[in-house]
Design a protein around this motif. Structure first.
Motif: not given
Length: 397
Positions: A14-18
């Motif tokens: 989630v962190w990387i994609v966001n």
């Protein structure tokens, strides 16, 4: 799989994609030799409009933590692309020449953003609290990765476990494997096995936290029985003779680790406890009277309400035996009935009132959950939820 292992793995996604979706790629200018001269090009106003990635592969490294690998990242980028050869504007005739070169440029910039996102995630993990302050006034470690364990799926196999911060030790029971299928319509799927929950109970037990002193002032005034030798003389006649009209006190504590088990229908809890009864002198010193051992079981259910884990339990069975006595033998039947009544009318209502308020779902610094649901399964509980990443994270470039 342990909660922490899945949590780090999926929140990392989630962190990387966001991070990538909110990253504006910088304007980039360059040139390409086409044999008859050099074409200048410029890339500007570039944004990542779609992003998906494989689940980060977390590999346990004993003694140090985990190693993280991302093997596949798929992106769609939009922006402006301008080329010119001298004073002539060009594009389509040399599209095939440019595509590979432009992809290399974007790949370099995106890899830099991804690496920065992982660095930022590591910083947030380091800022996260590692302990849970309980109402007992002490703490246990929330979770710790230990040796390989239990869950068979594509993410790997690790054991998640609670430890006491004051007396860390391994419980006598062992984990069992279970199969968890992540929910496709949610950002994050978490599973907590009965071993994981029982390791928390063991941590509290081994820290000496599962005990409480019960005095008469905590018993409702409306109760027909209070903690004094005169009233307990109804059940134990020799109390009135040996220690007339004295206040009493009870130390209630777990004799063994409470054990939880999960099924698709309910949560079962088995508790073995002891209660030491004492008379209280005027100078507040204690006179030991007797100890009773209690074997009890409870069942109930749990759910998620407004991102809080809530529960309610009923008493299933309770038996009492006399462990030791300084005042001689006595009939335990009336005392057992009194204990069942106290459990049903005082202890469980207070516990269920606390559990109705619930406790927040465990998370990591800066992340928040929404649309969470919980499901009971054989051997574990499954929590599915959407996740919002921190809003204050850097863009990565």
């Amino acid at each position: 799989m342990c909660v922490f292992f899945l949590l780090v793995s999926q929140l990392m996604s989630v962190w990387i994609v966001n991070t990538l979706k909110t990253t504006e790629l910088p304007e980039f200018r360059g040139e390409l030799d086409i044999g008859i001269g050099t074409i200048d090009f410029a890339l500007s106003n570039m944004w990542i409009v779609q992003c998906s990635m494989s689940e980060p592969l977390l590999v346990f490294v004993k003694g140090t933590g985990v190693s993280v690998t991302v093997t596949q990242l798929l992106l769609a980028v939009t922006g402006s692309w301008a080329t010119h050869f001298g004073i002539i504007i060009l594009f389509q005739p040399f599209e095939s020449e440019f595509s590979g070169h432009i992809s290399d440029v974007l790949r370099q910039k995106i890899c830099q953003a991804t690496e920065q996102a992982i660095v930022d995630l590591e910083r947030h993990l380091q800022e996260s609290s590692g302990t849970d302050k309980s109402y007992f006034g002490s703490s246990v470690n929330l979770f710790k990765l230990t040796h390989p364990h239990v869950v068979a799926n594509t993410y790997g196999t690790q054991k998640g476990e609670f430890y006491s911060s004051s007396s860390p030790s391994e419980p006598l029971f062992s984990p069992s494997a279970f199969d968890m299928q992540p929910a496709e319509n949610y950002t994050l799927s978490l599973a907590a096995s009965d071993f994981f929950v029982n390791s928390a109970a063991y941590a509290y037990f081994s820290s000496g936290l599962l005990q409480i002193n019960i005095k008469d002032d905590v018993i409702p005034k409306s109760s027909p029985i209070h903690l004094n030798t005169s009233q307990f003389g109804i059940f134990i006649p020799q109390l009135c003779t040996l220690y007339p009209d004295m206040e009493m006190q009870v130390l209630l504590y777990a004799r063994e680790t409470p054990l939880f088990s999960f099924s698709s229908a309910e949560v079962d809890v088995h508790v073995t406890a002891a209660a030491k009864f004492s008379a209280v002198k005027h100078d507040r010193t204690l006179i030991p009277l007797f100890r009773v051992d209690v074997d009890s079981s409870f069942n109930g259910n749990s759910q998620i309400d407004n991102i809080h884990l809530t529960a309610a339990f009923n008493i299933n069975n309770l038996t009492l035996t006399l462990g030791s006595s300084k005042i001689g033998d006595f009939n335990k039947g009336p005392l057992e009935k009194l204990l069942k009544m106290a459990m049903s009318t005082v202890v469980l209502p207070k516990l269920n009132a606390y559990l109705k308020i619930g406790v927040p779902l465990p998370t990591l610094h800066g992340f928040s959950f929404s649309n969470a649901e919980m499901f009971l399964r054989n051997g574990f509980v499954l929590i599915v939820t959407d996740v919002e990443a921190p809003r204050d994270m850097p863009s990565g470039l």
